[in-house]
Design an enzyme around this catalytic site. Structure first.
Site, PDB file in Angstrom:
ATOM      1  N   THR A   1      -1.022  -1.479  -3.055  1.00 34.74           N
ATOM      2  CA  THR A   1      -0.462  -0.333  -3.760  1.00 34.74           C
ATOM      3  C   THR A   1       0.260  -0.762  -5.032  1.00 34.74           C
ATOM      4  O   THR A   1       0.351  -1.936  -5.361  1.00 34.74           O
ATOM      5  CB  THR A   1       0.507   0.419  -2.837  1.00 34.74           C
ATOM      6  OG1 THR A   1       1.431  -0.524  -2.266  1.00 34.74           O
ATOM      7  CG2 THR A   1      -0.245   1.098  -1.717  1.00 34.74           C
ATOM      8  N   SER A   2       0.770   0.237  -5.764  1.00 35.32           N
ATOM      9  CA  SER A   2       1.549   0.057  -6.995  1.00 35.32           C
ATOM     10  C   SER A   2       0.702  -0.390  -8.172  1.00 35.32           C
ATOM     11  O   SER A   2       1.235  -0.801  -9.201  1.00 35.32           O
ATOM     12  CB  SER A   2       2.698  -0.949  -6.792  1.00 35.32           C
ATOM     13  OG  SER A   2       3.510  -0.558  -5.713  1.00 35.32           O
TER      14      SER A   2
ATOM     15  N   MET B   1       1.548  -4.076   1.368  1.00 34.07           N
ATOM     16  CA  MET B   1       2.490  -2.963   1.229  1.00 34.07           C
ATOM     17  C   MET B   1       3.472  -3.267   0.104  1.00 34.07           C
ATOM     18  O   MET B   1       4.499  -3.915   0.302  1.00 34.07           O
ATOM     19  CB  MET B   1       3.212  -2.725   2.555  1.00 34.07           C
ATOM     20  CG  MET B   1       2.271  -2.439   3.707  1.00 34.07           C
ATOM     21  SD  MET B   1       3.097  -2.053   5.267  1.00 34.07           S
ATOM     22  CE  MET B   1       3.837  -3.642   5.654  1.00 34.07           C
ATOM     23  N   ASP B   2       3.168  -2.755  -1.087  1.00 26.53           N
ATOM     24  CA  ASP B   2       3.958  -3.062  -2.282  1.00 26.53           C
ATOM     25  C   ASP B   2       4.569  -1.779  -2.839  1.00 26.53           C
ATOM     26  O   ASP B   2       3.876  -0.764  -2.948  1.00 26.53           O
ATOM     27  CB  ASP B   2       3.049  -3.710  -3.334  1.00 26.53           C
ATOM     28  CG  ASP B   2       3.838  -4.248  -4.513  1.00 26.53           C
ATOM     29  OD1 ASP B   2       5.068  -4.395  -4.394  1.00 26.53           O
ATOM     30  OD2 ASP B   2       3.223  -4.523  -5.564  1.00 26.53           O
ATOM     31  N   GLY B   3       5.848  -1.830  -3.163  1.00 28.19           N
ATOM     32  CA  GLY B   3       6.479  -0.702  -3.844  1.00 28.19           C
ATOM     33  C   GLY B   3       7.632  -0.057  -3.112  1.00 28.19           C
ATOM     34  O   GLY B   3       8.181   0.948  -3.586  1.00 28.19           O
TER      35      GLY B   3
END
Length: 381
Positions: free
Chosen positions: A326-327, A68-70
């Site tokens: 993500t990102s 879970m990035d961003g």
């Protein structure tokens, strides 16, 4: 709003019926709006079920992992506090979990908090810990829902590093859902893959050390022979003799005796007992008691791959079929390094709070397209 964009928002579930009504130019009273919202929820669920039914013709991944990035960038772009970005990320997680379970995915792993994240500013770490404790408590309060859904919650990582309230909440959530078996949510907190590997190796060594047996059923643990009284003998050799043999070289009786980093590299001792010549050999930490005929009497068990894998934090789940970060980032950031050797990585440009059903569907379609190739690679290993 164009018709295609409107359908996208409906299926994704981001467009409430009140907003839909305004888009379509209708006005509603409060009672009609409640009924319409219920209809809207049922309609979007029906559309997703139709989509997932079509996808189920192909192979569905059993395990999906999310990095879970961003969240911070999401908050910064909207001039919001960092904590609001993490809260938005939580709601995105809830939506994606629903999609995964509706699709038929049995295991979902999320990288919630790395050990390296403790290096972030103290205020942000505290916000994350407070949010984590709040949401875990929510899982406990809704345990009846989790039991109905059959979802088991597991917290993966070095939980000793967490504060006591968070650790206790995590343990309570695991106990409350321990009997569920339809699906499993694995939340990695205070986790890195290198820490997991070190933990597994240490536990494997401890287990093997406790399995070491010497003649007459005596056990060796931490280099000490248990079950022998002080001054007692094992095969004619006292504990004092063993210590002396490690500290002194006796000409003619003891061969090469090298101690390095607390391990005996090679010791060979020859003794006569009832006319039979026995050899006691220690090499690379492995001790053998072998008769002249070559028959092996005792050997310390070796640590094998299967021993390490069963002590992994992630031993409760199969290896992931897909990793999604993500990102647009393609780094694994010390996440599931051991388990992801044959796992495709999908890196959508969307920030984590913006991740929706279409990115998930696209990742699964790519998995289905490459499934035969991935299965062949697994069989070659």
């Amino acid at each position: 709003m164009g018709s295609r964009a409107l359908v996208y928002q409906i299926v994704k579930g981001h467009l409430g019926f009140s907003r839909l009504a305004s888009v379509l130019g209708h006005t509603m009273d409060e009672q009609s709006l409640v009924a319409a919202n219920q209809t809207h929820v049922g309609f979007t669920s029906f559309l997703r079920n139709c989509l997932f039914s079509v996808m189920s013709v192909g192979p569905i991944p059993a395990h999906i992992g999310f990095i879970m990035d961003g969240n911070r960038r999401y908050a910064k772009r909207r001039n919001l506090p960092v904590g609001e970005g993490h809260k938005a990320g939580y709601w995105s997680l809830m939506s994606l979990l629903r999609y995964c379970w509706e699709m038929g995915v049995k295991y979902v792993t999320v990288y919630a908090f790395s050990i390296d994240n403790f290096k972030r500013p103290p205020d942000e770490v505290q916000v994350l810990m407070d949010l984590l404790q709040e949401k875990i408590q929510g899982l406990i309060d809704k345990r009846s829902y989790l039991n109905q859904a059959g979802v088991r919650v597991c917290f993966i990582g070095n939980l000793k590093l967490l504060s006591e309230p968070v650790r206790v909440a995590a343990e309570n959530a695991m106990k409350a859902t321990a009997d569920n078996s339809k699906a499993t949510l694995l939340i990695c907190v205070a986790y890195t893959s290198t820490d997991e590997i070190v933990h597994a190796v240490e536990e494997s060594c401890k287990e093997k050390r406790n399995e070491i047996q010497v003649p007459n059923g005596r056990k060796v643990s931490n280099g000490v022979i248990h079950g022998v009284e002080e001054g007692g003998k094992v095969n004619g050799v006292t504990e004092t003799d063993v210590h002396k043999s490690c500290n002194n070289n006796f000409d003619g009786e003891l061969g090469t005796n090298v101690v390095s980093n607390g391990k005996i590299e090679r010791v060979e001792k020859v003794k006569k007992e009832n006319g039979t010549v026995n050899h006691v050999v220690a090499s690379n930490g492995l001790v053998e008691d072998v008769e002249e005929s070559g028959k092996q009497q005792q050997k310390i068990p070796q640590v094998k791959l299967v021993d390490v894998e069963k002590h992994m934090y992630m031993a409760v789940a199969p290896d992931p079929d897909i990793l999604i970060r993500t990102s647009g980032e393609t780094r694994l950031s010390n996440f599931l390094l051991w388990q992801s050797s044959n796992c495709p990585l999908y890196s959508p440009a969307a920030l984590w709070p913006d991740l929706g059903i279409w990115q998930l569907v696209w990742a699964v379609l790519n998995f289905q397209r490459n499934h035969c190739y991935l299965e062949k690679k697994k069989k070659q290993v």
